[in-house]
Motif scaffolding. Structure first.
Motif, PDB file in Angstrom:
ATOM      1  N   SER A 149      42.419  46.823  37.840  1.00  6.18           N
ATOM      2  CA  SER A 149      43.097  45.033  37.873  1.00  6.18           C
ATOM      3  C   SER A 149      41.451  44.623  38.731  1.00  6.18           C
ATOM      4  O   SER A 149      41.484  43.354  38.607  1.00  6.18           O
ATOM      5  CB  SER A 149      44.248  44.625  38.563  1.00  6.18           C
ATOM      6  OG  SER A 149      44.001  44.697  40.248  1.00  6.18           O
ATOM      7  N   GLN A 193      39.962  37.841  42.651  1.00 10.67           N
ATOM      8  CA  GLN A 193      40.842  39.034  42.338  1.00 10.67           C
ATOM      9  C   GLN A 193      40.805  39.516  44.457  1.00 10.67           C
ATOM     10  O   GLN A 193      41.592  40.392  44.721  1.00 10.67           O
ATOM     11  CB  GLN A 193      40.118  39.571  42.116  1.00 10.67           C
ATOM     12  CG  GLN A 193      38.824  40.112  42.872  1.00 10.67           C
ATOM     13  CD  GLN A 193      37.694  41.551  41.688  1.00 10.67           C
ATOM     14  OE1 GLN A 193      38.221  41.859  40.506  1.00 10.67           O
ATOM     15  NE2 GLN A 193      37.071  41.860  42.121  1.00 10.67           N
ATOM     16  N   THR A 247      49.647  47.038  35.579  1.00  9.41           N
ATOM     17  CA  THR A 247      49.407  48.196  36.425  1.00  9.41           C
ATOM     18  C   THR A 247      50.772  48.509  37.326  1.00  9.41           C
ATOM     19  O   THR A 247      51.128  49.526  37.711  1.00  9.41           O
ATOM     20  CB  THR A 247      48.229  47.574  36.795  1.00  9.41           C
ATOM     21  OG1 THR A 247      47.972  46.218  37.614  1.00  9.41           O
ATOM     22  CG2 THR A 247      46.979  47.621  36.147  1.00  9.41           C
ATOM     23  N   VAL A 283      46.872  42.005  33.865  1.00  8.86           N
ATOM     24  CA  VAL A 283      46.386  42.972  34.597  1.00  8.86           C
ATOM     25  C   VAL A 283      47.148  43.707  35.818  1.00  8.86           C
ATOM     26  O   VAL A 283      48.098  44.798  35.904  1.00  8.86           O
ATOM     27  CB  VAL A 283      44.587  43.458  34.847  1.00  8.86           C
ATOM     28  CG1 VAL A 283      44.494  44.362  34.804  1.00  8.86           C
ATOM     29  CG2 VAL A 283      44.171  43.133  33.704  1.00  8.86           C
ATOM     30  N   LEU A 284      47.213  42.589  36.295  1.00  7.48           N
ATOM     31  CA  LEU A 284      48.672  43.300  37.449  1.00  7.48           C
ATOM     32  C   LEU A 284      49.943  43.778  37.230  1.00  7.48           C
ATOM     33  O   LEU A 284      50.527  44.493  37.512  1.00  7.48           O
ATOM     34  CB  LEU A 284      48.317  42.007  39.102  1.00  7.48           C
ATOM     35  CG  LEU A 284      46.555  42.231  39.750  1.00  7.48           C
ATOM     36  CD1 LEU A 284      47.114  40.419  40.667  1.00  7.48           C
ATOM     37  CD2 LEU A 284      46.363  43.236  40.481  1.00  7.48           C
ATOM     38  N   GLN A 322      47.191  50.571  40.739  1.00  9.89           N
ATOM     39  CA  GLN A 322      46.987  48.119  40.473  1.00  9.89           C
ATOM     40  C   GLN A 322      45.820  48.203  41.422  1.00  9.89           C
ATOM     41  O   GLN A 322      44.969  47.450  40.169  1.00  9.89           O
ATOM     42  CB  GLN A 322      48.113  48.202  41.915  1.00  9.89           C
ATOM     43  CG  GLN A 322      48.543  46.677  41.189  1.00  9.89           C
ATOM     44  CD  GLN A 322      49.532  46.108  41.793  1.00  9.89           C
ATOM     45  OE1 GLN A 322      49.835  46.815  42.827  1.00  9.89           O
ATOM     46  NE2 GLN A 322      50.104  44.907  40.438  1.00  9.89           N
TER      47      GLN A 322
END
Length: 325
Positions: A269, A303, A247, A243-244, A265
């Protein structure tokens, strides 16, 4: 080492680990479990009341003009993440218990506080971050239960008439009442912000204790091996990395400014532990909640570590291409 721990180890995560350990050793049973469940329900209502009261209408209205950023964040939270979650859940080597928790994790809204904090640290568009994160949380009250109903098939889960009533009474109504009370409560919230931080985190800890107590009584730790815990951590890390990267690509290739790309981002995320735990408590039977939220608790810490490192990197490399590589 002490500095590293202070920088990257979330104190709230420590409290969560202690709570899970306590529930594992001294789970509540019988009448005690009923009392704790009622306290947890009250905590969920208080939590969403505070969410509503903290939501700044002015910040949202001011930020709504930047709708491409908000669409990108919402698309990541409620389209990209769920698609990846479905992919993980359908992998043949992922155990059903892990698949359920990973899928639920991907259906949740973004965080608010940490998304804004990391955006500010990285030099991003703070107003847009406030709007995107708040909008994600607000819509998540409705969208997450709908996605759970569509994609998850846990026994007793999904959306029934009773579940809709519970969502309305425990999540939506307190949120709306909290927001309606903002003109009278915002002064108190600002003055006692530090104390209220303990209140909302305390509510989460009570829900976690109730959930893991029920799961432990049902034999959670007999079904969950150390290897399975390691697999969850690896899946969470891989999910966040994907996902990082996605984005970053959206922000870089979509023609967004550096400040807006940072918002996409960091807001796109994240997954909210504060919203996810009570939503799970409402949607799933008590015996299943502990396993459902376990991947979320692990993802939460990963995260924080990853985004703290990225935010510092962007801050050091501030300039037109600071988010480029």
């Amino acid at each position: 080492m002490q500095r590293l721990l202070k920088t990257y180890l979330d104190p709230f995560l420590v409290a969560l680990i202690v709570t899970v350990a306590l529930a594992s050793v001294l789970p509540c049973r019988g009448q005690g479990a009923v009392v704790v469940d009622h306290v947890a329900d009250a905590g969920i209502m208080l939590l969403f009341f505070l969410h509503g009261a903290k939501l700044s209408r002015e910040a949202i209205l001011a930020g709504l003009r930047n709708w491409p950023v908000h669409l990108a964040v919402l698309g990541s939270s409620f389209v990209l993440f769920p698609l990846l979650g479905l992919g993980i859940a359908n992998m043949p080597f992922v155990p059903p218990l892990v698949a359920s928790g990973m899928l639920f994790l991907t259906l949740l809204p973004s965080t608010v506080q940490s998304s804004i904090a990391f955006t500010a640290m990285a030099g991003g568009n703070i107003a847009a971050a406030v709007c995107s994160a708040s909008l994600s949380n607000l819509l998540g009250i409705i969208i997450t239960p709908l996605l759970v109903s569509l994609f998850m098939h846990l026994s007793g889960g999904g959306i029934s008439a009773g579940a809709i009533e519970t969502i309305a009474m425990q999540l939506l109504l307190p949120f709306l009442l909290g927001h309606a009370s903002r003109r009278w409560t915002i002064g108190l919230l600002s003055r006692y912000r530090f104390v209220l931080g303990f209140v909302d985190r305390g509510a989460i800890l009570i829900v976690v204790y109730s959930a893991f107590s029920a799961a432990v009584v049902q034999g959670l730790w007999h079904r969950l091996s150390p290897g399975m815990l390691a697999a969850i951590a690896l899946l969470c890390a891989a999910l966040l990395a994907l996902v990082l990267a996605a984005t970053w690509a959206i922000g870089r290739l979509g023609g967004f400014s550096r400040e807006d790309a940072i918002v996409i981002q960091f807001c796109g995320s994240k997954k909210s532990l504060v919203s996810g735990v009570p939503i799970a408590g409402v949607l799933f039977p008590a015996s299943q909640v502990g396993m459902v939220i376990l991947p979320l608790m692990i993802f939460h810490q990963i995260q924080l570590i990853a985004c703290a490192m990225l935010a510092r990197r962007y801050r050091v490399r501030q300039g037109p291409d600071a988010i480029a590589g």
